[in-house]
Write a protein that holds these residues in place. Sequence first.
Motif, mmCIF file in Angstrom:
data_model
loop_
_atom_site.group_PDB
_atom_site.id
_atom_site.type_symbol
_atom_site.label_atom_id
_atom_site.label_comp_id
_atom_site.label_asym_id
_atom_site.label_seq_id
_atom_site.Cartn_x
_atom_site.Cartn_y
_atom_site.Cartn_z
ATOM 1 N N THR A 1 26.527 48.726 -32.220
ATOM 2 C CA THR A 1 26.330 50.178 -32.244
ATOM 3 C C THR A 1 25.008 50.548 -31.567
ATOM 4 O OG1 THR A 1 27.534 50.201 -34.350
ATOM 5 C CG2 THR A 1 26.334 52.203 -33.755
ATOM 6 N N ASP B 1 26.481 47.078 -42.526
ATOM 7 C CA ASP B 1 25.777 47.683 -41.398
ATOM 8 C C ASP B 1 26.054 49.179 -41.290
ATOM 9 O OD1 ASP B 1 25.001 45.103 -40.976
ATOM 10 O OD2 ASP B 1 25.640 45.010 -38.881
ATOM 11 N N TYR C 1 15.040 46.364 -36.697
ATOM 12 C CA TYR C 1 16.328 46.934 -37.081
ATOM 13 C C TYR C 1 17.391 45.869 -37.232
ATOM 14 C CZ TYR C 1 16.815 51.767 -38.018
ATOM 15 O OH TYR C 1 16.839 52.958 -38.686
ATOM 16 N N ASP D 1 31.638 62.332 -31.726
ATOM 17 C CA ASP D 1 30.566 62.229 -32.714
ATOM 18 C C ASP D 1 30.014 60.813 -32.803
ATOM 19 O OD1 ASP D 1 31.175 64.854 -33.125
ATOM 20 O OD2 ASP D 1 31.439 64.684 -35.285
ATOM 21 N N ALA D 2 30.845 59.820 -32.540
ATOM 22 C CA ALA D 2 30.361 58.439 -32.611
ATOM 23 C C ALA D 2 29.264 58.197 -31.574
ATOM 24 C CB ALA D 2 31.514 57.457 -32.427
ATOM 25 N N GLN E 1 17.824 55.527 -30.962
ATOM 26 C CA GLN E 1 16.522 56.213 -30.901
ATOM 27 C C GLN E 1 15.665 55.836 -32.112
ATOM 28 O OE1 GLN E 1 18.144 60.180 -30.195
ATOM 29 N NE2 GLN E 1 17.305 60.164 -28.116
ATOM 30 N N ALA E 2 16.296 55.710 -33.275
ATOM 31 C CA ALA E 2 15.540 55.304 -34.469
ATOM 32 C C ALA E 2 15.000 53.886 -34.313
ATOM 33 C CB ALA E 2 16.430 55.402 -35.707
ATOM 34 N N THR F 1 27.005 60.402 -30.719
ATOM 35 C CA THR F 1 25.793 60.976 -31.317
ATOM 36 C C THR F 1 25.238 60.041 -32.391
ATOM 37 O OG1 THR F 1 26.698 63.167 -30.907
ATOM 38 C CG2 THR F 1 24.864 63.030 -32.446
ATOM 39 N N ILE F 2 26.133 59.454 -33.168
ATOM 40 C CA ILE F 2 25.709 58.526 -34.222
ATOM 41 C C ILE F 2 25.030 57.299 -33.597
ATOM 42 C CG2 ILE F 2 26.586 56.956 -36.010
ATOM 43 C CD1 ILE F 2 28.846 59.130 -36.498
ATOM 44 N N TYR G 1 21.471 69.077 -35.820
ATOM 45 C CA TYR G 1 22.319 67.909 -35.592
ATOM 46 C C TYR G 1 23.793 68.265 -35.655
ATOM 47 C CZ TYR G 1 20.377 63.479 -34.548
ATOM 48 O OH TYR G 1 19.877 62.424 -33.857
ATOM 49 N N ALA H 1 21.605 58.217 -32.084
ATOM 50 C CA ALA H 1 20.583 58.398 -33.123
ATOM 51 C C ALA H 1 20.092 57.050 -33.633
ATOM 52 C CB ALA H 1 21.145 59.225 -34.278
ATOM 53 N N LEU H 2 21.006 56.108 -33.790
ATOM 54 C CA LEU H 2 20.613 54.770 -34.251
ATOM 55 C C LEU H 2 19.683 54.117 -33.236
ATOM 56 C CD1 LEU H 2 21.081 52.470 -36.379
ATOM 57 C CD2 LEU H 2 22.757 51.555 -34.772
ATOM 58 N N HIS I 1 18.190 43.992 -40.331
ATOM 59 C CA HIS I 1 19.043 44.600 -41.358
ATOM 60 C C HIS I 1 20.523 44.287 -41.161
ATOM 61 C CE1 HIS I 1 15.432 47.120 -41.798
ATOM 62 N NE2 HIS I 1 15.849 47.305 -43.026
ATOM 63 N N PRO J 1 32.184 48.153 -38.517
ATOM 64 C CA PRO J 1 31.136 48.437 -37.539
ATOM 65 C C PRO J 1 29.922 47.553 -37.792
ATOM 66 C CG PRO J 1 32.010 50.476 -38.460
ATOM 67 C CD PRO J 1 32.587 49.352 -39.272
ATOM 68 N N ASN J 2 29.219 47.164 -36.743
ATOM 69 C CA ASN J 2 27.982 46.427 -36.970
ATOM 70 C C ASN J 2 26.809 47.064 -36.232
ATOM 71 O OD1 ASN J 2 27.746 45.442 -34.370
ATOM 72 N ND2 ASN J 2 28.630 43.456 -34.848
ATOM 73 N N LEU J 3 25.635 46.618 -36.650
ATOM 74 C CA LEU J 3 24.410 47.263 -36.203
ATOM 75 C C LEU J 3 24.128 46.981 -34.738
ATOM 76 C CD1 LEU J 3 22.392 48.979 -37.724
ATOM 77 C CD2 LEU J 3 21.113 46.923 -38.251
ATOM 78 N N GLU J 4 24.211 45.718 -34.329
ATOM 79 C CA GLU J 4 23.760 45.365 -32.988
ATOM 80 C C GLU J 4 24.646 45.956 -31.899
ATOM 81 O OE1 GLU J 4 24.626 43.272 -35.398
ATOM 82 O OE2 GLU J 4 26.039 41.744 -34.698
ATOM 83 N N LEU K 1 21.036 57.789 -39.154
ATOM 84 C CA LEU K 1 21.456 59.120 -38.699
ATOM 85 C C LEU K 1 20.863 60.197 -39.585
ATOM 86 C CD1 LEU K 1 23.370 60.752 -36.760
ATOM 87 C CD2 LEU K 1 24.990 60.756 -38.666
#
Lengths: 253, 253
Positions: free
Chosen positions: B163, A183, B202, B183-184, B193-194, B186-187, A202, B190-191, B205, B158-161, A191
């Motif tokens: 985050t 993931d 998403y 920074d995490a 928002q994407a 911001t990361i 960014y 961004a995820l 994945h 880390p995992n997608l859901e 990102l």
Amino acid sequence: MEPTPTAAEGRTVRVCLSPSLLPHLKIDQAVVVVIDVLRFTTSVAVALDHGVAAIRPTETIEEAGSFAAQGYLTAAERNGQTVAGFNFGNSPYSYMSPELAGARLAVTTTNGTQALHAARAAYQIVTGAFANQAALTRWLVAQGRPVVLLCSGWKHNPNLEDTLFAGAMVLALEAEGYRAKDDASTIARALYQAASQSKRFYITHSSHYQRLIELGLQRDVKYCLRADTHPVVPLLHEGALVDALRLPNPTGA
Amino acid sequence: MEPTPTAAEGRTVRVCLSPSLLPHLKIDQAVVVVIDVLRFTTSVAVALDHGVAAIRPTETIEEAGSFAAQGYLTAAERNGQTVAGFNFGNSPYSYMSPELAGARLAVTTTNGTQALHAARAAYQIVTGAFANQAALTRWLVAQGRPVVLLCSGWKHNPNLEDTLFAGAMVLALEAEGYRAKDDASTIARALYQAASQSKRFYITHSSHYQRLIELGLQRDVKYCLRADTHPVVPLLHEGALVDALRLPNPTGA
């Protein structure tokens, strides 16, 4: 020699967002790419491209200093600043002199050299930054091994610039047929895709960027975000980073 | 009572992408939001909203089981599956019965209950998921304390859901005047928002999604991605998660 992984096992990529998370990944058959975009792994690419023969990473300031007696140039950075008494800090601009050709360098930094140490169980260790992205990608594809992209982060916390570059590498490797296996790869890719229209915008959100700007290092940041300026592949070989492309056997194996 | 942080210190948010990274953050003055979207913190919101009085998280299967003798219902999940001999696993659909009103529950899961334990030094601990996003945001704003969003991840990675949900919370808190401090954040933002156009695309994945689909749990995943279905605030209070909104003093302080 260890058996080569099969094509299916080999062409995979994982992302590790902090050296603290590396113990949870299996790396003994992988090439680990250590990433410290601001500024260590950029400076390594610059130095090797300017003819530095070998860069010996050390964990401590004392150890880096001790190499001076063996004819090494020494570099030490902590919290963005050059440590007193050392030839260099961590700026890529320090390593652009033709006089460095053939020199040996001992270096310690806040995050990047610690990440190299954390990855010591890997099959092979290389370093990556935007500066050597294309050369690194080509070399990794030629190895055909699993790739782990290790972000140095800032004092164990994930950071923006290393995650961004990891995302760029995930995309570059996927374009060569690699499969992303975790993931964190998806997170880093998202990102990079969000930022790719405006990397510098960014990066201004990065806490490390703010730190470097306060130290007057805008020029360094700008340099570290340029892509493919130094076509080298820094490979940890007998305890020092050397350009894999200049080794007698360019796979470094 | 400890002094309330000033407004400037208080309205900040940080993201921790794995319990393994939590030791690097200062949390003794912060509210830590434990996030395990698939499925623990979603199921907690469902259960409290259906009248469960208290949910006692335990680290081990044995400890969860031992509470049966005290009249607790018991739930245990490992690797997505219900452990034999327990009343429940980790499905939100298990907790929708009116018969659960007033029940006490002892629960252990692969990741979420471990993350609760990792956060034990926090000023306060609550749990969050899409299911209780709006209620949680309102409650956090009322506390005025620094917020740390702790993603449970999958076995330290880390995992997608999680985050993704952390990113949703960063945006929700920023809309209330909070400042993202690492920074995490911001990361994660961004995820989110994407992905926000297509959360389910998403999530497909996510490695954990694949694991749940193989176990036939598509329906659970779909439920866990619905927003604001259960307006509760699960707060760790005297060793168990209770709905902060039902406590005599709703701040839980």
